[in-house]
Design an enzyme around this catalytic site. Structure first.
Site, PDB file in Angstrom:
ATOM      1  N   HIS A 155       0.817  -1.222   0.000  1.00  0.00           N
ATOM      2  CA  HIS A 155       0.000   0.000   0.000  1.00  0.00           C
ATOM      3  C   HIS A 155       0.850   1.270   0.000  1.00  0.00           C
ATOM      4  O   HIS A 155       0.353   2.339  -0.317  1.00  0.00           O
ATOM      5  CB  HIS A 155      -0.922   0.009   1.225  1.00  0.00           C
ATOM      6  CG  HIS A 155      -2.030  -0.997   1.105  1.00  0.00           C
ATOM      7  ND1 HIS A 155      -3.327  -0.653   0.837  1.00  0.00           N
ATOM      8  CD2 HIS A 155      -2.024  -2.350   1.185  1.00  0.00           C
ATOM      9  CE1 HIS A 155      -4.078  -1.738   0.767  1.00  0.00           C
ATOM     10  NE2 HIS A 155      -3.302  -2.790   0.990  1.00  0.00           N
ATOM     11  N   ASP A 363       3.440   9.361  -0.708  1.00  0.00           N
ATOM     12  CA  ASP A 363       2.267   8.572  -0.344  1.00  0.00           C
ATOM     13  C   ASP A 363       2.064   7.494  -1.402  1.00  0.00           C
ATOM     14  O   ASP A 363       2.219   7.768  -2.600  1.00  0.00           O
ATOM     15  CB  ASP A 363       1.025   9.484  -0.307  1.00  0.00           C
ATOM     16  CG  ASP A 363       0.072   9.116   0.824  1.00  0.00           C
ATOM     17  OD1 ASP A 363      -0.022   7.928   1.140  1.00  0.00           O
ATOM     18  OD2 ASP A 363      -0.567  10.030   1.368  1.00  0.00           O
TER      19      ASP A 363
HETATM   20  C1  GDG Z   1      -2.191   3.647   3.257  1.00  0.00           C
HETATM   21  C2  GDG Z   1      -1.149   4.316   2.351  1.00  0.00           C
HETATM   22  C3  GDG Z   1      -2.822   4.288   0.503  1.00  0.00           C
HETATM   23  C4  GDG Z   1      -8.764   9.653   7.869  1.00  0.00           C
HETATM   24  N1  GDG Z   1      -9.146  10.316   8.973  1.00  0.00           N
HETATM   25  C5  GDG Z   1     -10.315   9.803   9.339  1.00  0.00           C
HETATM   26  C6  GDG Z   1     -10.651   8.793   8.437  1.00  0.00           C
HETATM   27  N2  GDG Z   1      -9.673   8.731   7.538  1.00  0.00           N
HETATM   28  C7  GDG Z   1      -9.685   7.830   6.385  1.00  0.00           C
HETATM   29  C8  GDG Z   1      -9.678   8.593   5.071  1.00  0.00           C
HETATM   30  C9  GDG Z   1      -9.096   7.552   4.123  1.00  0.00           C
HETATM   31  C10 GDG Z   1      -8.148   6.803   5.032  1.00  0.00           C
HETATM   32  O1  GDG Z   1      -8.519   7.048   6.379  1.00  0.00           O
HETATM   33  C11 GDG Z   1      -6.709   7.270   4.858  1.00  0.00           C
HETATM   34  O2  GDG Z   1      -6.237   6.710   3.682  1.00  0.00           O
HETATM   35  P1  GDG Z   1      -4.984   7.275   2.876  1.00  0.00           P
HETATM   36  O3  GDG Z   1      -4.913   6.565   1.601  1.00  0.00           O
HETATM   37  O4  GDG Z   1      -5.154   8.747   2.695  1.00  0.00           O
HETATM   38  O5  GDG Z   1      -3.691   7.071   3.787  1.00  0.00           O
HETATM   39  P2  GDG Z   1      -3.056   5.882   4.733  1.00  0.00           P
HETATM   40  O6  GDG Z   1      -3.833   5.665   5.952  1.00  0.00           O
HETATM   41  O7  GDG Z   1      -1.641   6.310   4.950  1.00  0.00           O
HETATM   42  O8  GDG Z   1      -3.124   4.544   3.851  1.00  0.00           O
HETATM   43  C12 GDG Z   1      -1.846   5.168   1.285  1.00  0.00           C
HETATM   44  C13 GDG Z   1      -3.725   3.513   1.419  1.00  0.00           C
HETATM   45  O9  GDG Z   1      -2.998   2.768   2.393  1.00  0.00           O
HETATM   46  C14 GDG Z   1      -4.619   2.540   0.633  1.00  0.00           C
HETATM   47  O10 GDG Z   1      -3.877   1.685  -0.163  1.00  0.00           O
HETATM   48  O11 GDG Z   1      -3.601   5.139  -0.327  1.00  0.00           O
HETATM   49  O12 GDG Z   1      -0.895   5.721   0.411  1.00  0.00           O
HETATM   50  O13 GDG Z   1      -0.253   5.114   3.122  1.00  0.00           O
HETATM   51  O14 GDG Z   1     -10.064   6.682   3.659  1.00  0.00           O
HETATM   52  O15 GDG Z   1     -10.975   9.028   4.735  1.00  0.00           O
HETATM   53  N3  GDG Z   1     -11.768   8.052   8.521  1.00  0.00           N
HETATM   54  C15 GDG Z   1     -12.619   8.337   9.544  1.00  0.00           C
HETATM   55  N4  GDG Z   1     -12.349   9.314  10.476  1.00  0.00           N
HETATM   56  C16 GDG Z   1     -11.230  10.068  10.404  1.00  0.00           C
HETATM   57  O16 GDG Z   1     -11.032  10.987  11.221  1.00  0.00           O
HETATM   58  N5  GDG Z   1     -13.738   7.641   9.649  1.00  0.00           N
END
Ligand code: GDG
Length: 473
Positions: A155, A363
């Site tokens: 990821h 990222d």
């Molecule tokens: C890893 C990789 C890759 C965030 N704050 C809250 C919340 N979130 C949710 C967001 C989004 C998710 O969490 C974060 O996803 P990201 O992709 O932005 O980042 P990582 O957590 O670092 O994820 C990344 C991912 O895996 C998938 O393959 O894209 O590059 O690092 O969905 O909306 N959700 C809730 N409350 C929050 O305060 N419910």
């Protein structure tokens, strides 16, 4: 039909409706709910002794979770996974440290988990392993005699070979990754970094169809960019618009423009630079004073790892300094909220805002960028300002792409986004919605699993041919 066994470090919260802040959990749970199957991994609890998995069935998903001992947690999770691999794979060698004992713990936990999973497996299960905590998991299963098809999806970014080599056991790790039948990355750039290592560092070869031959193994290596369900997000964002917290934010803005950011509190997300670029906008364009606010939601993660405590202090300091410098009695430039929110509420907040400000320093993909676009009202959409170092930049052609190390460029992009005419905003929005619909989350899962099934079929045919040949000779 064979069962799908998903393996990841942390199994998502098993209670419906509990917010899961983390891209892997969001992606995997949505993907698994449709096909059904087993999700195996750590429960999030520390225990005195490793024991058999706790099994819990909800709908068509069976959760099989195990505890980790304190030593396992420290060495495997807090140590090698999050203090060595995470920073290095995000190009932060300055924050990375290596400890041989922690690496031994990482290998030990992978083997323990493999032994625990082995007891649950049926011969025709297919196994899909996720993320950097489990690079050697397939090798451990194979050593235990498991022959099922095994795929791996990373990821986070895969670094170029020169950076990867700063992790002392780099070769052992890449060799272990070759025990999978399919290895998937978020972007073409990540795939290329892996292939470069294989060709230059491991005397391996790769062919045009994505097959790699190295360490006596054939495997498929490809990019499978993770998606979301844009229409479901759009619907939720519209439905939650009239909920109380969204309304009170809207009322509190009193006609001001809103820039929104949501990230786990992590140094890879570029939060400090983002605040400083917003400060630069306020310095360069005083006309915006009192007319725009930045809302940053950053739920804490890994708060017992020291570098994460530092980033939190740093960020609180920056928000306080910038607010102290510019705030007026009725205007706070930065609202920094260090907590988790309900997912649907977040989407509705995105829809209220004029700019999505997503500027990680590195990222793998960044789902927030995609969610921001999907949440918008097509009749009056906000603009996405996106880092060139997010995997999502390969996929979202309508974003204003910025270099997060260039504060002036980010400030200019914010100003451009805040002033962008409606027709341009609409065109950019629809340019991004179309590819997101085409490459949604099911496409990600089905493409990966389709490749895993066909590579596994081909290698079992090849194995039979070899056996027949052995007998003939
Ligand atoms: C890893 C990789 C890759 C965030 N704050 C809250 C919340 N979130 C949710 C967001 C989004 C998710 O969490 C974060 O996803 P990201 O992709 O932005 O980042 P990582 O957590 O670092 O994820 C990344 C991912 O895996 C998938 O393959 O894209 O590059 O690092 O969905 O909306 N959700 C809730 N409350 C929050 O305060 N419910």
């Amino acid at each position: 039909m064979s069962r799908l066994i998903v393996v990841s470090n942390r199994v998502a919260p098993t209670q419906e409706g509990r917010p899961a802040a983390g891209g892997l959990a969001i992606g995997v749970l949505d993907a698994l709910k449709e096909t059904g199957g087993v999700w195996f991994g750590w429960s999030g609890e520390t225990v005195a002794e490793p024991s058999a998995p706790v099994i819990e069935k909800q709908g068509n998903v069976t959760y099989a979770t195990v505890g980790l001992t304190k030593r396992d947690y420290d060495q495997y999770y807090r140590g090698f996974s999050n203090a060595t691999l995470w920073p290095t794979f995000h190009y932060r060698n300055d924050l990375s440290r290596y400890d041989r004992q922690e690496y031994a713990g990482y290998l030990r936990v992978n083997l323990t988990l493999a032994k625990q999973l082995k007891e649950l497996l049926k011969p025709d299960d297919i196994i899909w392993v996720h993320d950097y905590h489990l690079l050697p998991f397939a090798r451990c299963l194979r050593e235990l005699g498991v022959k099922n098809p095994m795929g791996f999806f990373l990821h986070i970014p895969f670094p170029v070979p020169e950076v990867l080599r700063t992790v002392p056991p780099h070769e052992e790790l890449v060799k272990a990754m070759c025990s999978y039948d399919v290895v998937g990355f978020q972007t073409e750039a990540d795939r290329q970094s892996f292939v470069d290592y294989i060709e230059r560092g491991a005397h391996g070869t790769s062919s045009e169809d994505g097959m790699v031959h190295a360490y006596n193994r054939f495997l498929k290596v490809a990019a499978y960019p993770i998606g979301i369900y844009p229409d479901a997000i759009a619907k939720a964002a519209a439905q939650f618009t009239d909920r109380k917290p969204v309304k009170s934010l809207r009322d509190g803005m009193r006609g001001r423009k809103l820039i929104m950011s949501v990230d786990r509190l992590d140094y890879s997300k570029g939060l400090v630079e983002r605040f400083q670029a917003f400060e630069r906008l306020l310095l360069n364009a005083p006309g915006w004073h009192g007319r725009v606010s930045l809302v940053q939601i950053a739920p804490p993660t890994r708060s017992d790892v020291q570098t994460y405590q530092r980033i939190r202090q740093n960020l609180e300091g920056e928000a306080g300094r910038i607010n102290g410098r510019f705030a007026q009695l009725d205007w706070t430039p930065i609202q920094y909220l260090n907590r988790k929110y309900d997912r649907n509420l977040l989407m509705a907040l995105f829809r209220q805002s004029q700019v999505g400000y997503v500027t990680p320093l590195r990222d793998g993909m960044n789902l927030v960028a995609k969610e921001y676009v999907a949440s918008q009202d097509p009749a009056d959409p906000g603009v996405l300002v996106l880092s060139q170092f997010a995997g999502a930049a390969e996929q979202l052609p309508g974003a204003l792409v910025v270099n997060p190390f260039d504060l002036s460029q980010m400030a200019e992009a914010l100003e451009r986004a805040l002033s962008m005419p409606l027709a341009e905003r609409q065109a950019r929005h629809s340019d991004m919605m179309a590819p997101m619909r085409e490459n949604n989350l099911s496409v990600w899962r089905d493409t990966f699993l389709g490749d895993l099934r066909s590579v596994a079929r081909a290698s079992s045919v090849a194995e039979k041919v070899v056996k027949v040949a052995d007998v003939t000779i």
